[in-house]
Design an enzyme around this catalytic site. Sequence first.
Site, PDB file in Angstrom:
ATOM      1  N   ARG A 116      11.572  -1.879  10.939  1.00 41.18           N
ATOM      2  CA  ARG A 116      10.522  -1.400  11.844  1.00 41.18           C
ATOM      3  C   ARG A 116      10.332  -2.377  13.004  1.00 41.18           C
ATOM      4  O   ARG A 116      10.422  -3.581  12.808  1.00 41.18           O
ATOM      5  CB  ARG A 116       9.194  -1.253  11.066  1.00 41.18           C
ATOM      6  N   ARG A 123      11.793  -5.824   4.662  1.00 34.99           N
ATOM      7  CA  ARG A 123      11.612  -4.373   4.513  1.00 34.99           C
ATOM      8  C   ARG A 123      12.630  -3.607   5.349  1.00 34.99           C
ATOM      9  O   ARG A 123      12.907  -3.946   6.482  1.00 34.99           O
ATOM     10  CB  ARG A 123      10.200  -3.982   4.946  1.00 34.99           C
ATOM     11  N   ARG A 140      -9.449   1.324   8.590  1.00 37.07           N
ATOM     12  CA  ARG A 140      -8.978   0.012   8.996  1.00 37.07           C
ATOM     13  C   ARG A 140      -9.988  -0.700   9.888  1.00 37.07           C
ATOM     14  O   ARG A 140      -9.741  -1.822  10.334  1.00 37.07           O
ATOM     15  CB  ARG A 140      -7.719   0.225   9.807  1.00 37.07           C
ATOM     16  N   LYS A 166       0.847  -1.213   0.000  1.00 37.47           N
ATOM     17  CA  LYS A 166       0.000   0.000   0.000  1.00 37.47           C
ATOM     18  C   LYS A 166       0.880   1.261   0.000  1.00 37.47           C
ATOM     19  O   LYS A 166       0.676   2.168  -0.793  1.00 37.47           O
ATOM     20  CB  LYS A 166      -0.924   0.035   1.236  1.00 37.47           C
ATOM     21  N   ARG A 181      -0.251  -8.832  13.450  1.00 31.92           N
ATOM     22  CA  ARG A 181      -0.872  -7.837  12.555  1.00 31.92           C
ATOM     23  C   ARG A 181      -1.783  -8.522  11.541  1.00 31.92           C
ATOM     24  O   ARG A 181      -2.828  -7.982  11.165  1.00 31.92           O
ATOM     25  CB  ARG A 181       0.208  -7.019  11.848  1.00 31.92           C
TER      26      ARG A 181
HETATM   27  P1  AP5 Z   1       4.881  -1.583   1.857  1.00 33.82           P
HETATM   28  O1  AP5 Z   1       4.525  -0.755   0.692  1.00 33.82           O
HETATM   29  O2  AP5 Z   1       5.668  -0.966   2.952  1.00 33.82           O
HETATM   30  O3  AP5 Z   1       3.574  -2.331   2.394  1.00 33.82           O
HETATM   31  P2  AP5 Z   1       2.318  -1.765   3.173  1.00 33.82           P
HETATM   32  O4  AP5 Z   1       1.119  -2.446   2.620  1.00 33.82           O
HETATM   33  O5  AP5 Z   1       2.335  -0.282   3.198  1.00 33.82           O
HETATM   34  O6  AP5 Z   1       2.657  -2.384   4.592  1.00 33.82           O
HETATM   35  P3  AP5 Z   1       2.632  -1.762   6.039  1.00 33.82           P
HETATM   36  O7  AP5 Z   1       3.275  -2.800   6.925  1.00 33.82           O
HETATM   37  O8  AP5 Z   1       3.233  -0.395   6.110  1.00 33.82           O
HETATM   38  O9  AP5 Z   1       1.148  -1.694   6.300  1.00 33.82           O
HETATM   39  P4  AP5 Z   1       0.467  -1.709   7.595  1.00 33.82           P
HETATM   40  O10 AP5 Z   1      -0.897  -1.472   7.116  1.00 33.82           O
HETATM   41  O11 AP5 Z   1       0.652  -2.883   8.462  1.00 33.82           O
HETATM   42  O12 AP5 Z   1       1.241  -0.557   8.420  1.00 33.82           O
HETATM   43  P5  AP5 Z   1       0.941   0.974   8.595  1.00 33.82           P
HETATM   44  O13 AP5 Z   1       2.222   1.684   8.511  1.00 33.82           O
HETATM   45  O14 AP5 Z   1      -0.197   1.416   7.765  1.00 33.82           O
HETATM   46  O15 AP5 Z   1       5.669  -2.864   1.302  1.00 33.82           O
HETATM   47  C1  AP5 Z   1       6.182  -3.845   2.188  1.00 33.82           C
HETATM   48  C2  AP5 Z   1       7.534  -4.350   1.650  1.00 33.82           C
HETATM   49  O16 AP5 Z   1       7.331  -5.056   0.439  1.00 33.82           O
HETATM   50  C3  AP5 Z   1       8.523  -3.223   1.328  1.00 33.82           C
HETATM   51  O17 AP5 Z   1       9.813  -3.681   1.665  1.00 33.82           O
HETATM   52  C4  AP5 Z   1       8.400  -3.038  -0.197  1.00 33.82           C
HETATM   53  O18 AP5 Z   1       9.609  -2.588  -0.779  1.00 33.82           O
HETATM   54  C5  AP5 Z   1       8.032  -4.446  -0.653  1.00 33.82           C
HETATM   55  N1  AP5 Z   1       7.086  -4.468  -1.775  1.00 33.82           N
HETATM   56  C6  AP5 Z   1       6.006  -3.673  -1.976  1.00 33.82           C
HETATM   57  N2  AP5 Z   1       5.354  -4.017  -3.104  1.00 33.82           N
HETATM   58  C7  AP5 Z   1       6.037  -5.088  -3.617  1.00 33.82           C
HETATM   59  C8  AP5 Z   1       5.862  -5.910  -4.780  1.00 33.82           C
HETATM   60  N3  AP5 Z   1       4.834  -5.718  -5.640  1.00 33.82           N
HETATM   61  N4  AP5 Z   1       6.749  -6.909  -4.993  1.00 33.82           N
HETATM   62  C9  AP5 Z   1       7.780  -7.116  -4.132  1.00 33.82           C
HETATM   63  N5  AP5 Z   1       8.001  -6.375  -3.027  1.00 33.82           N
HETATM   64  C10 AP5 Z   1       7.138  -5.370  -2.774  1.00 33.82           C
HETATM   65  O19 AP5 Z   1       0.414   0.985  10.108  1.00 33.82           O
HETATM   66  C11 AP5 Z   1       1.293   0.691  11.175  1.00 33.82           C
HETATM   67  C12 AP5 Z   1       0.509   0.667  12.464  1.00 33.82           C
HETATM   68  O20 AP5 Z   1      -0.087   1.962  12.709  1.00 33.82           O
HETATM   69  C13 AP5 Z   1      -0.662  -0.318  12.555  1.00 33.82           C
HETATM   70  O21 AP5 Z   1      -0.252  -1.607  12.909  1.00 33.82           O
HETATM   71  C14 AP5 Z   1      -1.515   0.350  13.637  1.00 33.82           C
HETATM   72  O22 AP5 Z   1      -0.959   0.137  14.903  1.00 33.82           O
HETATM   73  C15 AP5 Z   1      -1.377   1.826  13.310  1.00 33.82           C
HETATM   74  N6  AP5 Z   1      -2.402   2.303  12.364  1.00 33.82           N
HETATM   75  C16 AP5 Z   1      -2.182   2.765  11.100  1.00 33.82           C
HETATM   76  N7  AP5 Z   1      -3.341   3.121  10.517  1.00 33.82           N
HETATM   77  C17 AP5 Z   1      -4.310   2.885  11.440  1.00 33.82           C
HETATM   78  C18 AP5 Z   1      -5.716   3.031  11.433  1.00 33.82           C
HETATM   79  N8  AP5 Z   1      -6.360   3.478  10.338  1.00 33.82           N
HETATM   80  N9  AP5 Z   1      -6.400   2.694  12.546  1.00 33.82           N
HETATM   81  C19 AP5 Z   1      -5.777   2.245  13.648  1.00 33.82           C
HETATM   82  N10 AP5 Z   1      -4.440   2.053  13.720  1.00 33.82           N
HETATM   83  C20 AP5 Z   1      -3.721   2.370  12.627  1.00 33.82           C
END
Ligand code: AP5
Length: 211
Positions: free
Chosen positions: A155, A122, A88, A13, A166
């Site tokens: 991270r 990552r 979410r 994402k 998660r």
């Molecule tokens: P990446 O693009 O970083 O993936 P992502 O889907 O963004 O993963 P996240 O782990 O950041 O999502 P998340 O939803 O768990 O965390 P968030 O930061 O939102 O890609 C991942 C890896 O794969 C990278 O190394 C990339 O290079 C590689 N990659 C990408 N695409 C690829 C492809 N096509 N092929 C190969 N490799 C690829 O949230 C963190 C925390 O914040 C949550 O756990 C929660 O505690 C809190 N939080 C955030 N939003 C909310 C909310 N709305 N409500 C409540 N709590 C929240």
Amino acid sequence: MNFIFVGPPGAGKGTIAARVAQELSVPHISTGEIFRENIRGRTELGVKIKELLDRGELVPDHLTIELVKERLTHPDVQSGWILDGFPRTRAQAEALDEFVHIDLIFHLEVDDETVVGRLGGRRVHPASGRTYHVVHNPPKQEGIDDVSGEPLVKRDDDERDAIKHRLEVYRQQTAPVVEYYAAKDRLTQVDASRQMETVLAEVLDLIATRK
Ligand code: AP5
């Protein structure tokens, strides 16, 4: 135009949203990134939520919804925005529908094995949120951010146990968001298990078709 990216942790994402935002010159709003900035800055919010993020738990809805509502009043959102990681929970999805119009909701689909491989490899540049992967998207120099020359880190929530948790939280609390949009026929499905450039090209094509 306003876009949302939903999908499990590690679906890509953040990576895809950042590239699309750059192409369209609109802000990329990641709730995860906003929370991590608050933790780094040791703000009142940051101190309150650090442990939740480290464990892979969600931040309570009332805090998250207010934060997004406020962010969507900034002047830079006038020609559109991309939301990544929000909504979410079903309550967040319903709240969002009350205050904004959404043009496209991309559902990035990947299986658990791919998630574990992506998150385990990552590496991030904390100050900018730039994201790499040791195999799929390596920096020019191992362990170093391409732009700032600063070190990359893993991270805290990318450790194996936190990733597992998660995924459980995603199934329990975020899968209902996918169902909520699917029931209204509002989801645009994207197979995110393919190479990054393939996924990006498809998303950009879908946006161009919609314009
Ligand atoms: P990446 O693009 O970083 O993936 P992502 O889907 O963004 O993963 P996240 O782990 O950041 O999502 P998340 O939803 O768990 O965390 P968030 O930061 O939102 O890609 C991942 C890896 O794969 C990278 O190394 C990339 O290079 C590689 N990659 C990408 N695409 C690829 C492809 N096509 N092929 C190969 N490799 C690829 O949230 C963190 C925390 O914040 C949550 O756990 C929660 O505690 C809190 N939080 C955030 N939003 C909310 C909310 N709305 N409500 C409540 N709590 C929240």
